[in-house]
Design a protein around this motif. Structure first.
Motif, mmCIF file in Angstrom:
data_model
loop_
_atom_site.group_PDB
_atom_site.id
_atom_site.type_symbol
_atom_site.label_atom_id
_atom_site.label_comp_id
_atom_site.label_asym_id
_atom_site.label_seq_id
_atom_site.Cartn_x
_atom_site.Cartn_y
_atom_site.Cartn_z
ATOM 1 N N THR A 2 0.848 -1.195 0.000
ATOM 2 C CA THR A 2 0.000 0.000 0.000
ATOM 3 C C THR A 2 0.882 1.243 0.000
ATOM 4 O O THR A 2 1.784 1.373 0.813
ATOM 5 N N GLY A 4 1.536 5.075 0.660
ATOM 6 C CA GLY A 4 1.063 6.205 1.442
ATOM 7 C C GLY A 4 1.101 7.477 0.624
ATOM 8 O O GLY A 4 2.094 7.759 -0.059
ATOM 9 N N CYS A 49 6.667 7.165 1.389
ATOM 10 C CA CYS A 49 5.395 7.824 1.130
ATOM 11 C C CYS A 49 5.617 9.002 0.188
ATOM 12 O O CYS A 49 6.719 9.532 0.098
ATOM 13 N N TRP A 98 -3.659 2.367 -2.162
ATOM 14 C CA TRP A 98 -3.231 3.691 -1.724
ATOM 15 C C TRP A 98 -3.913 4.044 -0.414
ATOM 16 O O TRP A 98 -5.124 3.872 -0.277
ATOM 17 N N LEU A 99 -3.144 4.550 0.511
ATOM 18 C CA LEU A 99 -3.676 5.069 1.758
ATOM 19 C C LEU A 99 -3.507 6.583 1.688
ATOM 20 O O LEU A 99 -2.391 7.077 1.553
ATOM 21 N N ILE A 113 -2.548 3.867 11.375
ATOM 22 C CA ILE A 113 -2.336 3.966 9.931
ATOM 23 C C ILE A 113 -2.024 2.589 9.356
ATOM 24 O O ILE A 113 -2.584 2.188 8.328
ATOM 25 N N VAL A 116 -5.202 0.442 9.140
ATOM 26 C CA VAL A 116 -6.058 0.808 8.010
ATOM 27 C C VAL A 116 -5.469 0.252 6.715
ATOM 28 O O VAL A 116 -6.191 -0.338 5.898
ATOM 29 N N ALA A 117 -4.166 0.387 6.524
ATOM 30 C CA ALA A 117 -3.526 -0.138 5.308
ATOM 31 C C ALA A 117 -3.685 -1.648 5.214
ATOM 32 O O ALA A 117 -3.991 -2.180 4.137
ATOM 33 N N HIS A 137 -10.078 9.559 9.115
ATOM 34 C CA HIS A 137 -8.959 9.465 8.177
ATOM 35 C C HIS A 137 -7.817 8.743 8.866
ATOM 36 O O HIS A 137 -7.719 8.780 10.082
ATOM 37 N N ALA A 140 -7.980 4.052 2.952
ATOM 38 C CA ALA A 140 -7.167 3.210 2.067
ATOM 39 C C ALA A 140 -8.041 2.574 0.993
ATOM 40 O O ALA A 140 -9.171 2.163 1.260
#
Length: 190
Positions: A2, A4, A49, A98-99, A113, A116-117, A137, A140
């Motif tokens: 993923t 960032g 990222c 994509w996150l 974070i 979530v990813a 927020h 992802a």
């Protein structure tokens, strides 16, 4: 992996309508800028990222690089958040997802974070943290959302894409997933 993406191209008009004070450059209690914290947390969670800024945002660029981000200068970002997301996703087309994080949300912990990813397990997945019944927020997206994300226009961000998605909720999540910096009072403690 993923990818960032940190959105850091906005004007921050609500913070200072005169445009003299950049909200992302304002220091937090430790003296580091809001933007540095947002970038550092994202990079700590995901490794490499990409942060997106507009041309001429040299102070932001320096802060982002010091926090570990690579920087994409995108003229398209001047047209709004949707264009900013589209430019970043096109730039990282090889990613498995994509996150997307926001530069004015410095209080999101790296562990969240990562959660979530990791919630994006198929190309069709969309995942986001929830707190108090509200979506927060970062958000992802799996690789299946490439066309939708690169087709974004204007300043609505990914709002229309999210209306099409079934969002996997990452819970529990701290209140910081809802906390951003819009006005000077937002810089003070919780």
């Amino acid at each position: 992996m993923t990818q960032g993406i940190l959105l850091a191209a906005g004007n921050g008009q609500r913070f200072d309508p005169s445009g003299l004070r950049d909200k992302l450059l304002q220091p937090l209690d430790d003296g580091r800028a809001v933007l540095w914290h947002s970038a550092f947390n994202l990079c700590s969670a995901l490794g490499a990222c990409v942060a997106v800024i507009r041309p001429g945002q040299d102070a932001r660029r320096a802060i982002l690089e010091s926090a570990g981000c690579s920087v994409l200068v995108a003229r398209a970002a001047e047209a709004g958040m949707g264009e900013t997301i589209a430019a970043a996703v096109r730039e990282t087309a090889q990613a498995q997802g994509w996150l997307i994080a926001l530069g004015d949300m410095p209080w999101i912990p790296p562990a969240l974070i990562r959660r979530v990813a990791r919630a994006v397990v198929t190309p069709a997945c969309v995942a986001a943290p929830w707190h108090g019944g509200r979506r927060g927020h970062p958000v992802a997206f799996g690789a299946g959302w490439y066309a939708a994300l690169t087709g974004l226009k204007g300043d609505a961000g990914a709002r229309d894409v999210l209306l099409q998605a079934s969002i996997d909720r990452v819970e529990p999540a701290p209140a910081s997933v809802l906390r951003d910096v819009d006005v000077p009072a937002d810089l003070s403690g919780v």
